[in-house]
Enzyme design. Structure first.
Site, PDB file in Angstrom:
ATOM      1  N   HIS A 102     -11.953   3.625  -2.139  1.00 48.01           N
ATOM      2  CA  HIS A 102     -11.210   4.438  -1.175  1.00 48.01           C
ATOM      3  C   HIS A 102     -11.548   4.111   0.274  1.00 48.01           C
ATOM      4  CE1 HIS A 102     -10.371   7.949   1.449  1.00 48.01           C
ATOM      5  NE2 HIS A 102      -9.176   7.708   0.971  1.00 48.01           N
TER       6      HIS A 102
ATOM      7  N   ASP B  60       2.124   3.052   3.406  1.00 47.68           N
ATOM      8  CA  ASP B  60       1.235   4.131   2.984  1.00 47.68           C
ATOM      9  C   ASP B  60       2.076   5.070   2.102  1.00 47.68           C
ATOM     10  OD1 ASP B  60      -1.215   5.360   2.734  1.00 47.68           O
ATOM     11  OD2 ASP B  60      -1.609   5.435   4.872  1.00 47.68           O
TER      12      ASP B  60
ATOM     13  N   HIS C  71       0.830  -1.218   0.000  1.00 51.89           N
ATOM     14  CA  HIS C  71       0.000   0.000   0.000  1.00 51.89           C
ATOM     15  C   HIS C  71       0.857   1.258   0.000  1.00 51.89           C
ATOM     16  CE1 HIS C  71      -3.870   2.106   1.217  1.00 51.89           C
ATOM     17  NE2 HIS C  71      -2.972   3.025   1.538  1.00 51.89           N
TER      18      HIS C  71
ATOM     19  N   GLU D  20     -10.007   3.853   9.784  1.00 54.49           N
ATOM     20  CA  GLU D  20      -8.696   4.454  10.016  1.00 54.49           C
ATOM     21  C   GLU D  20      -8.681   5.401  11.217  1.00 54.49           C
ATOM     22  OE1 GLU D  20      -7.392   6.808   6.687  1.00 54.49           O
ATOM     23  OE2 GLU D  20      -5.372   7.025   7.495  1.00 54.49           O
TER      24      GLU D  20
ATOM     25  N   GLU E 290      -8.082   3.705  -7.936  1.00 50.88           N
ATOM     26  CA  GLU E 290      -8.949   4.126  -6.823  1.00 50.88           C
ATOM     27  C   GLU E 290     -10.286   4.676  -7.307  1.00 50.88           C
ATOM     28  OE1 GLU E 290      -7.806   6.366  -2.893  1.00 50.88           O
ATOM     29  OE2 GLU E 290      -8.211   7.870  -4.417  1.00 50.88           O
TER      30      GLU E 290
ATOM     31  N   SER F 118     -18.736  10.316  -2.872  1.00 51.63           N
ATOM     32  CA  SER F 118     -19.864   9.954  -2.020  1.00 51.63           C
ATOM     33  C   SER F 118     -21.180  10.538  -2.512  1.00 51.63           C
ATOM     34  CB  SER F 118     -19.589  10.416  -0.585  1.00 51.63           C
ATOM     35  OG  SER F 118     -19.392  11.812  -0.569  1.00 51.63           O
TER      36      SER F 118
HETATM   37  O1  MCF Z   1      -3.800   6.328   3.671  1.00 49.65           O
HETATM   38  C1  MCF Z   1      -3.637   7.707   3.801  1.00 49.65           C
HETATM   39  C2  MCF Z   1      -4.648   8.191   4.788  1.00 49.65           C
HETATM   40  N1  MCF Z   1      -6.006   7.784   4.482  1.00 49.65           N
HETATM   41  C3  MCF Z   1      -6.648   8.021   3.317  1.00 49.65           C
HETATM   42  N2  MCF Z   1      -6.190   8.385   2.161  1.00 49.65           N
HETATM   43  C4  MCF Z   1      -4.945   8.637   1.754  1.00 49.65           C
HETATM   44  C5  MCF Z   1      -3.756   8.391   2.464  1.00 49.65           C
HETATM   45  N3  MCF Z   1      -2.747   8.884   1.774  1.00 49.65           N
HETATM   46  C6  MCF Z   1      -3.238   9.399   0.650  1.00 49.65           C
HETATM   47  N4  MCF Z   1      -4.567   9.239   0.608  1.00 49.65           N
HETATM   48  C7  MCF Z   1      -5.380   9.726  -0.527  1.00 49.65           C
HETATM   49  C8  MCF Z   1      -6.538   8.837  -0.882  1.00 49.65           C
HETATM   50  O2  MCF Z   1      -6.162   7.838  -1.759  1.00 49.65           O
HETATM   51  O3  MCF Z   1      -5.914  10.952  -0.179  1.00 49.65           O
HETATM   52  C9  MCF Z   1      -7.194  11.109  -0.695  1.00 49.65           C
HETATM   53  C10 MCF Z   1      -7.530   9.814  -1.438  1.00 49.65           C
HETATM   54  O4  MCF Z   1      -7.386   9.969  -2.797  1.00 49.65           O
HETATM   55  C11 MCF Z   1      -8.057  11.369   0.470  1.00 49.65           C
HETATM   56  S1  MCF Z   1      -9.622  11.929   0.050  1.00 49.65           S
HETATM   57  C12 MCF Z   1     -10.751  11.530   1.285  1.00 49.65           C
HETATM   58 FE    FE Z   2      -3.428   5.030   2.190  1.00 51.63          FE
END
Ligand code: MCF
Ligand code: FE
Length: 404
Positions: free
Chosen positions: A180, A309, A62, A210, A142, A146
């Site tokens: 997502h 991440d 990831h 999360e 991705e 919503s």
């Molecule tokens: O994993 C981390 C934290 N949680 C969620 N999203 C993201 C993370 N790092 C980047 N993202 C991206 C995600 O793929 O940020 C956007 C998305 O496109 C968040 S939008 C709610």
């Molecule tokens: Fe992530």
């Protein structure tokens, strides 16, 4: 065909001494050097230096490659503040990460021993860099959105990206799907995407549970997300809940990232559905989220693996660093046992979760392997020392090809 002669092989379940390994694209045999030279007389033999250890290449399931430009633009310490900072800086960050920026992040992963990664691709800006990568890539397109009114446009955009990744024909590149999260993807979109995942037998991942904010929003349309959804998306209520979300995932074996706020019932369901949890300790710490309860996961026999991440919530894309932080974060866990699980979580278990024929030094597996120069003879506590000492990586092979 090549015969490699390390002093030690970590499979990763067991440590072998004084064995050689014969491989081309895949591992063909493991045995004594004499045996292998007799069996494969045409092979080229490479003798490695003293205290060399061959182990599977690491798997980072990831990573958000497109967010690799972030250094200090995103706000750390609180999930919602981080999310607001993503929204504010998103365009600059994405535009600020060109091919060179993404290639640098991918090469840094390679240098730290990562031979396979799962790219969470929000916009397909990273497609070219991922195609060019020397590593195996699971390319997770991705899906996010919503608002029901936007569903068609968002789905068409997702389909176009998925199609582009399906058109890639290179060894070790796998198109896949990322939903997502439960709070950010409308059930209409989820169901449409899962239909494709099922029909085309694609790998599936999602961010799940999360933050405290996600928990409260999904449970009762309350908490930190209330203001966020109200002002930015004109939404008063959550579009779904965790139970409904997991129900959609029946019949799929998905990779669920974070899962730090899952409740008992959800963990039971995750165990039953045979999903894998992705543990991203540095990201969780930096975004102000709780620490994963790995003891609970072990009790429920839920497979968990380790990933970095993106640089959107990390300062490095380095699984040795990630394992080290995890080792120190879980201060109540038995040290050696945890270290062994972490090593499996970046090799064998990660390969199993991604459904890839790698992550293990075993006949028939793809020859994705790294050679570490241990300074001394390994002992029973090798797993701990691998995590603590950042040994030099002197050779890397991916699908049998020498890349370093
Ligand atoms: O994993 C981390 C934290 N949680 C969620 N999203 C993201 C993370 N790092 C980047 N993202 C991206 C995600 O793929 O940020 C956007 C998305 O496109 C968040 S939008 C709610
Ligand atoms: Fe992530």
């Amino acid at each position: 065909m090549t015969i490699l002669v390390p002093n030690y092989i970590l499979t990763p379940d067991i440590l072998l001494a004084d064995k050689a390994i014969a491989f081309d694209k895949t591992i063909r045999d493991i045995g004594s050097l004499e045996e292998l030279e007799q069996k494969f007389p045409e092979a080229k033999t490479i003798q490695l230096q003293k205290n060399s250890l061959l182990m599977p290449g690491l798997i980072n399931a990831h990573v958000h490659v497109e967010f690799s430009a972030n250094k200090n633009q995103l706000s750390y310490g609180d999930f919602l503040n981080w999310l607001y900072s993503v929204i504010e800086n998103r365009e600059d960050l994405i535009a600020g990460c060109d091919l060179a920026c993404m290639t640098k992040a991918i090469d840094a992963m390679l240098a730290s021993g990562i031979t396979t990664f799962g790219a969470i691709s929000s916009h397909a800006m990273d497609l070219e860099a991922c195609i060019n990568a020397k590593q195996n890539v699971v390319f997770f397109n991705e899906l996010i959105g919503s608002q029901a009114g936007m569903a068609d446009a968002l789905f068409n955009d997702f389909l176009a990206r998925l199609d582009a990744s399906k058109a890639v024909k290179r060894e070790g590149f796998y198109p896949a799907v990322a939903i997502h999260s439960p709070y950010s993807v409308h059930p209409i979109l989820i169901q449409k995407a899962l239909e494709i995942v099922k029909n085309e037998n694609l790998k599936l991942t999602a961010h799940f549970m999360e933050s405290e904010a996600e928990r409260n929003w999904l449970d009762s349309s309350s908490g930190d997300f209330k203001e966020f959804f109200k002002t930015l998306l004109k939404q008063d209520r959550s579009i779904s809940d965790a139970k409904e979300f997991l129900n959609y995932f029946d019949g799929f074996e998905a990779l669920l990232t974070h899962a730090v706020k899952t409740n008992e019932e959800e963990l039971e369901k995750i165990a039953k559905q045979n999903h894998t949890v992705i543990h991203c300790p540095i990201s969780n710490r930096l975004l102000g989220n709780p620490t994963l309860n790995i003891k609970k996961l072990n009790e429920k026999k839920i497979r968990w693996i380790v990933a970095t991440d993106g640089l959107s919530s990390n300062y490095q894309l380095d699984l040795f660093e990630e394992m080290k932080i995890s080792l120190f974060m879980h201060s109540n866990a038995p040290l050696l046992e945890l270290a062994k699980q972490l090593i499996q979580g970046v090799t064998l278990h990660a390969a199993q979760a991604l459904g890839l024929n790698t992550g293990e030094i075993k006949e028939g597996k793809n020859a994705d392997m790294i050679v570490l120069d241990l300074d001394t003879e390994p002992n029973e506590e090798l797993a701990v020392h691998l995590i603590l000492h950042r040994y030099n990586i002197s050779k890397i092979f991916i699908n049998g090809k020498f890349v370093k």
